[in-house]
Structure formats: structure tokens, C-alpha cells
Motif scaffolding. Sequence first.
Motif, mmCIF file in Angstrom:
data_model
loop_
_atom_site.group_PDB
_atom_site.id
_atom_site.type_symbol
_atom_site.label_atom_id
_atom_site.label_comp_id
_atom_site.label_asym_id
_atom_site.label_seq_id
_atom_site.Cartn_x
_atom_site.Cartn_y
_atom_site.Cartn_z
ATOM 1 N N VAL A 80 0.730 -4.586 -13.908
ATOM 2 C CA VAL A 80 -0.544 -4.356 -14.589
ATOM 3 C C VAL A 80 -0.345 -4.509 -16.094
ATOM 4 N N GLN A 131 4.472 -1.805 -9.698
ATOM 5 C CA GLN A 131 3.033 -2.076 -9.761
ATOM 6 C C GLN A 131 2.508 -1.858 -11.177
ATOM 7 N N GLN A 132 2.925 -0.752 -11.796
ATOM 8 C CA GLN A 132 2.491 -0.443 -13.156
ATOM 9 C C GLN A 132 2.895 -1.547 -14.125
ATOM 10 N N VAL A 163 5.855 -8.376 -5.961
ATOM 11 C CA VAL A 163 6.059 -6.939 -6.145
ATOM 12 C C VAL A 163 7.080 -6.406 -5.143
ATOM 13 N N ALA A 167 2.699 3.192 -4.031
ATOM 14 C CA ALA A 167 2.126 4.197 -4.934
ATOM 15 C C ALA A 167 2.236 5.585 -4.319
ATOM 16 N N CYS A 172 10.727 -4.853 -5.997
ATOM 17 C CA CYS A 172 11.144 -3.507 -5.569
ATOM 18 C C CYS A 172 12.500 -3.549 -4.882
ATOM 19 N N ASP A 210 -2.470 8.571 -6.688
ATOM 20 C CA ASP A 210 -3.070 7.724 -7.716
ATOM 21 C C ASP A 210 -2.041 7.147 -8.682
ATOM 22 N N ARG A 211 -0.789 7.523 -8.510
ATOM 23 C CA ARG A 211 0.270 7.082 -9.425
ATOM 24 C C ARG A 211 0.935 5.818 -8.886
ATOM 25 N N LEU A 212 0.776 4.736 -9.624
ATOM 26 C CA LEU A 212 1.366 3.473 -9.211
ATOM 27 C C LEU A 212 2.886 3.537 -9.234
ATOM 28 N N HIS A 213 3.504 2.775 -8.367
ATOM 29 C CA HIS A 213 4.950 2.577 -8.405
ATOM 30 C C HIS A 213 5.260 1.869 -9.735
ATOM 31 N N GLU A 269 0.812 -1.218 0.000
ATOM 32 C CA GLU A 269 0.000 0.000 0.000
ATOM 33 C C GLU A 269 0.844 1.267 0.000
#
Length: 167
Positions: free
Chosen positions: A97, A93-94, A112, A84, A116, A87-90, A81
Amino acid sequence: MSTAQSTLTRFRLNGAPVSIEAAPKDLLLDVLRDVFRLRGPKYGCGRAQCGACSVLVDGKIARACVLRAARVDGAEVTTLEGLAEGDRLHPVQQAFVEKQGAQCGYCLNGMVMTACALLAQEPAPDRARIREALRDNICRCGTHQEIIESVEQAARLMAAAREVSHG
């Protein structure tokens, strides 16, 4: 979570200072889920063998299912959690997706968080290194190829961001 033997434990959680009364037996995973209501770290095996509970402690991967909460006193703890920014994903994470690196999502937290930690240490790992870093995370859905591609994509996204910032 506290008992008569509890001690005050202070740490930063996803960038914010927090404090809890932690008994010697309290596990970080229980504190994260039950006290702070975070759902990124999951209970999987309870033996630090599957990776579902992975978090970053001072930037290094840790298994919250076996880590006593009092041990993070003074540390920086980052969960899924906390990656990010609004609203901008790490980028990791991006990338997961974009490359569809998850099926059921149970292993996703560990994959994830491990990615990282890897990319913070090694910005351009090859496939063999990615596989090695992720080897202790269990995925039963069979998305291993997509997970590897997600980490590769994350490395590219992070490299592009570094280029822009160094302009």
C-alpha cells in the motif's frame, strides 16, 4: 466438489480448522474460491507459471491451480485473506500500500504471498534476491520497481517490529 471417490480432507485455513470432501481431481484453487469463497488466489494460467494463485502451505509458496486439494490434508494453508490480523494489515500488505506496489491487482496475490515466504526465510534480502524470488510471478502492468520497493519496505517494517518485540 465431491464425488463417490471423495475423501475427507482436513487442514487449517488461515488459522481455522476446516474439512472438505475432496475428489482426487479437485484443485486447491477451486476449493478456496468455490467452497470457501476466498478471492485472494486468482486463476491465471492454470499451469503454475504466473503466480496469481499462490498460497502458503506450511509456510512455503505453492501454486493452488495445480495442487490437488487432498494434498493439503493436515497442512496449514494461508491465503492473502489470512495475512492480516483483524484490521491490521500484514507488513507485506502494508508495504505494498505504502509503496504503491499494485496497479490492476491481478498479480498482487502472488507477489504478496511470495514476498511473505521470502521474508520468513530471509529477513533482509537484497534487490537481486528479491528479483530472483519474484521471477516466477508475472506482472503485466509494469509496476516491477514499485513491487521491489514494496518488498524492501516490508523487510524494514518487519525488522522494526522484531526490534520492538525484543525490546
